[in-house]
Design a protein around this motif. Sequence first.
Motif, PDB file in Angstrom:
ATOM      1  N   TYR A  15      66.208  78.481  21.836  1.00  0.00           N
ATOM      2  CA  TYR A  15      66.215  77.202  21.122  1.00  0.00           C
ATOM      3  C   TYR A  15      66.886  77.343  19.758  1.00  0.00           C
ATOM      4  CZ  TYR A  15      64.361  73.001  18.837  1.00  0.00           C
ATOM      5  OH  TYR A  15      64.226  71.821  18.147  1.00  0.00           O
ATOM      6  N   LYS A  16      66.573  78.407  19.038  1.00  0.00           N
ATOM      7  CA  LYS A  16      67.156  78.622  17.718  1.00  0.00           C
ATOM      8  C   LYS A  16      68.673  78.793  17.802  1.00  0.00           C
ATOM      9  CE  LYS A  16      63.100  80.681  15.476  1.00  0.00           C
ATOM     10  NZ  LYS A  16      62.520  81.917  14.905  1.00  0.00           N
ATOM     11  N   PRO A  24      77.018  69.428  13.715  1.00  0.00           N
ATOM     12  CA  PRO A  24      75.806  68.609  13.566  1.00  0.00           C
ATOM     13  C   PRO A  24      75.599  67.770  14.815  1.00  0.00           C
ATOM     14  CG  PRO A  24      77.625  67.592  12.393  1.00  0.00           C
ATOM     15  CD  PRO A  24      78.149  68.901  12.928  1.00  0.00           C
ATOM     16  N   ARG A  25      74.342  67.514  15.170  1.00  0.00           N
ATOM     17  CA  ARG A  25      74.037  66.737  16.362  1.00  0.00           C
ATOM     18  C   ARG A  25      73.621  65.322  15.963  1.00  0.00           C
ATOM     19  NH1 ARG A  25      71.202  71.112  16.478  1.00  0.00           N
ATOM     20  NH2 ARG A  25      69.184  70.068  16.416  1.00  0.00           N
ATOM     21  N   ARG A 190      71.683  66.182  12.767  1.00  0.00           N
ATOM     22  CA  ARG A 190      70.691  67.245  12.742  1.00  0.00           C
ATOM     23  C   ARG A 190      71.379  68.606  12.717  1.00  0.00           C
ATOM     24  NH1 ARG A 190      65.278  68.281  14.627  1.00  0.00           N
ATOM     25  NH2 ARG A 190      64.747  70.149  13.418  1.00  0.00           N
ATOM     26  N   MET A 191      70.900  69.482  11.850  1.00  0.00           N
ATOM     27  CA  MET A 191      71.356  70.859  11.803  1.00  0.00           C
ATOM     28  C   MET A 191      70.258  71.743  12.386  1.00  0.00           C
ATOM     29  SD  MET A 191      74.358  70.434  10.420  1.00  0.00           S
ATOM     30  CE  MET A 191      74.891  72.042   9.821  1.00  0.00           C
ATOM     31  N   GLY A 192      70.297  73.040  12.120  1.00  0.00           N
ATOM     32  CA  GLY A 192      69.254  73.930  12.589  1.00  0.00           C
ATOM     33  C   GLY A 192      68.015  73.845  11.708  1.00  0.00           C
ATOM     34  N   ALA A 197      72.318  66.580   7.985  1.00  0.00           N
ATOM     35  CA  ALA A 197      73.627  66.438   7.344  1.00  0.00           C
ATOM     36  C   ALA A 197      74.008  64.967   7.286  1.00  0.00           C
ATOM     37  CB  ALA A 197      74.691  67.219   8.121  1.00  0.00           C
ATOM     38  N   THR A 198      74.629  64.583   6.163  1.00  0.00           N
ATOM     39  CA  THR A 198      75.166  63.234   6.066  1.00  0.00           C
ATOM     40  C   THR A 198      76.608  63.232   6.570  1.00  0.00           C
ATOM     41  OG1 THR A 198      76.054  63.502   3.830  1.00  0.00           O
ATOM     42  CG2 THR A 198      73.734  62.849   4.015  1.00  0.00           C
ATOM     43  N   THR A 199      77.195  62.047   6.652  1.00  0.00           N
ATOM     44  CA  THR A 199      78.583  61.930   7.096  1.00  0.00           C
ATOM     45  C   THR A 199      79.471  61.423   5.967  1.00  0.00           C
ATOM     46  OG1 THR A 199      78.066  59.717   7.950  1.00  0.00           O
ATOM     47  CG2 THR A 199      77.974  61.546   9.498  1.00  0.00           C
TER      48      THR A 199
END
Length: 220
Positions: A15-16, A24-25, A190-192, A197-199
Amino acid sequence: MPEFDPQQLSITERYKLLIGSVVPRPIGFISTISPSGAHNVAPYSFFNAVGSNPMTMLFCPANDGRGAEKDSLRNARLEANGGTGEFVVNVATEEIIRQVVASSEPLPPEESEFDLTGLTPAPCRVVKAPRVAESAVSFECRTTRIIQTNPGAPAGGNLVLGEVVHVWVREGLVNERMHVHPGALAAVGRMGGQGYATTRERFELPSSKEALVRTKNSDL
């Protein structure tokens, strides 16, 4: 270069690697309704658009640590399989990101994350599931199929596919050519770990092989 055999790694280690590398997701903020009428909303970063003909989206609610299905999955199941066969994809933006993250709180099925976060369930045009009134874009979806990679297993994957049957877009966000203004949308990825994160920082590149030539709009 380090190499890894997934079969030699724990579920947590796999998962990690996934959430730290696939970034980024986009975050699918998924709202559903249970057969008894209970509202549910939860974020999923294993999520994406699939195609435009038909207009299709997917989200992937993994089983919990005991192998049990999430409320979103149970609710989105086809009626023949005990669900309502519907879900709504609400875009996660900077404006509501704290509420989006807070909605991941594990609540009993009869309790609503709408009540926990203070977000507003608004009626949809086609489906019975509510949309999030505060979201800038919402896609009403009807479930078409569900694919399970490891039913009943802890962290087993579930892919929920749905056809978009109606779209809500905030006033002023899309132009006459159906281009969505990225700055006005202010989506969050989403990051880890606990990272997001913004765009706000963006650049443009021409398509195909022309991207190999540095352009004035590119800072790469």
